[in-house]
Design an enzyme around this catalytic site. Structure first.
Site, PDB file in Angstrom:
ATOM      1  CB  ALA A  91      39.324  38.843  36.982  1.00  0.00           C
ATOM      2  CB  SER A  92      42.909  35.366  37.725  1.00  0.00           C
ATOM      3  OG  SER A  92      42.317  35.250  36.463  1.00  0.00           O
ATOM      4  CB  ALA A 143      45.844  41.461  32.103  1.00  0.00           C
ATOM      5  N   GLY A 144      47.507  40.484  34.665  1.00  0.00           N
ATOM      6  CA  GLY A 144      48.839  40.127  35.137  1.00  0.00           C
ATOM      7  C   GLY A 144      49.025  40.236  36.632  1.00  0.00           C
ATOM      8  N   GLY A 186      45.620  36.302  33.667  1.00  0.00           N
ATOM      9  CA  GLY A 186      45.597  35.121  34.525  1.00  0.00           C
ATOM     10  C   GLY A 186      46.960  34.584  34.915  1.00  0.00           C
ATOM     11  CE  LYS A 208      39.333  43.686  29.862  1.00  0.00           C
ATOM     12  NZ  LYS A 208      39.736  42.754  30.911  1.00  0.00           N
TER      13      LYS A 208
END
Lengths: 256, 67
Positions: free
Chosen positions: A206-207, A184-185, A158, A97
């Site tokens: 992830a987050s 992301a986001g 995040g 990645k």
């Protein structure tokens, strides 16, 4: 319905890719990965530190997931290429990645360095999955270089803002033939479903899971959201109208 | 003795020591480890043969949660 997700020549049953960053413990991480049903996860390389908990690779092996190392924290093509080669040696995978960050407030990619690094890593035989902006032109350039997918940000890493520019995500889907992975986001399940409805082939987050109050419940929600969004994107949704269209027939209505 | 710098910390080391020798003295996880010397990747297969020189900067990295 034949709806295979093939990435880098490998077929996956799940279209949810999870990052491992941010989990409060390896136990929580393991439970969340299993609940999410993911088959591909990201991880990173950092200096050895005897104070850090060991056993991440054991957890990932138990979960039966494929590893996708990242180049998080790299600000130049040279650093990212070096990190990719280190990751290949550490984890016996040529999947990477590719993150080349250009700004530490937004963590958005540096387009120039990203293209340089992608070209070099494709030449070096890597399966390159670049984290990119939501710019359809840049996405096409990355795809043309031979990247295995393009991974546009919905919003900063995040942030949980969701998808800032859904039109660009849809344009990226039209602009390239390789898989498009929204990366992301994502903040909650409806963001992940929306990404899939926009035509993305998979979602990487992830987050949203690891920092949720209940990561296992949120991972379960994300699993369902990705499946729901994918099905909806294939199902041929109705057109949007400004006025009502009755679903009950007017014929046969009694007169009084 | 020579001095190599391991993850930014100076470390006295016997002359002729290899990357593999160095790793044996560190608290290194059993797998998922990568090494660079002076910014160049030293592949796992080269660890037993790669001798360290005075002033070498060694990075020893491993898997962490991320991404």
């Amino acid at each position: 319905m034949d709806d295979r997700f093939v990435l880098g020549g490998v077929e996956f049953g799940s279209r949810l890719i999870l990052g491992t960053g941010g989990a409060s413990s390896l136990h929580v991480l393991e439970q969340a990965l299993l609940a999410g049903g993911t088959e591909l996860i990201t991880l990173a390389l950092r200096r050895i530190d005897p104070g850090l908990p060991a056993g991440l690779l054991d957890v990932l092996e138990r979960c039966g997931v494929r590893l996708l190392p990242n180049t998080a924290g790299c600000y130049t093509a040279a650093d990212a290429v070096r990190t990719a080669h280190l990751a290949r040696d550490a984890f016996d995978t040529d999947w990477i990645k590719l993150e080349v960050i250009g700004d530490d407030r937004t963590l958005l990619p540096d387009a120039v360095e990203l293209l340089r690094a992608a070209e070099r890593l494709v030449d070096d035989g890597f399966t390159v999955l670049p984290y990119t902006t939501d710019d359809p032109v840049l996405a096409r350039r990355l795809a043309d270089l031979g990247c295995a997918a393009v991974m546009p940000a919905g919003a900063p890493i995040g942030s949980g803002l969701g998808i800032s520019n859904p039109h660009h995500i849809a344009l990226i889907r039209e602009a390239v033939r390789c898989p498009v992975i929204l990366d992301a986001g994502i903040g909650t399940a409806s963001d992940a479903a929306r990404a899939m409805e926009l035509g993305c082939d998979a979602v990487l987050l992830a987050s949203a899971v690891t920092r949720a109050a209940d990561p296992v419940a949120m991972a379960t929600a994300m699993r369902h959201a990705v499946i729901a969004g994918r099905l909806a994107s294939q199902a041929g949704r109705i057109p949007v109208r400004r006025h009502a269209l009755a679903s009950t027939p007017a014929d046969g209505l009694p007169t009084w | 003795m020579i001095t190599v710098v391991v993850n930014d910390r100076p470390r006295p080391t016997r002359r002729g020591e290899t990357v593999a020798d160095l790793l044996a003295t560190l608290d290194v996880p059993p797998r998922g480890v990568a090494v660079a010397v002076n910014g160049e990747v030293v592949r796992r297969t080269d660890w037993p043969a790669h001798r360290l020189l005075d002033g070498d900067r060694v990075e020893v990295l491993t898997a962490v949660q991320g991404g």
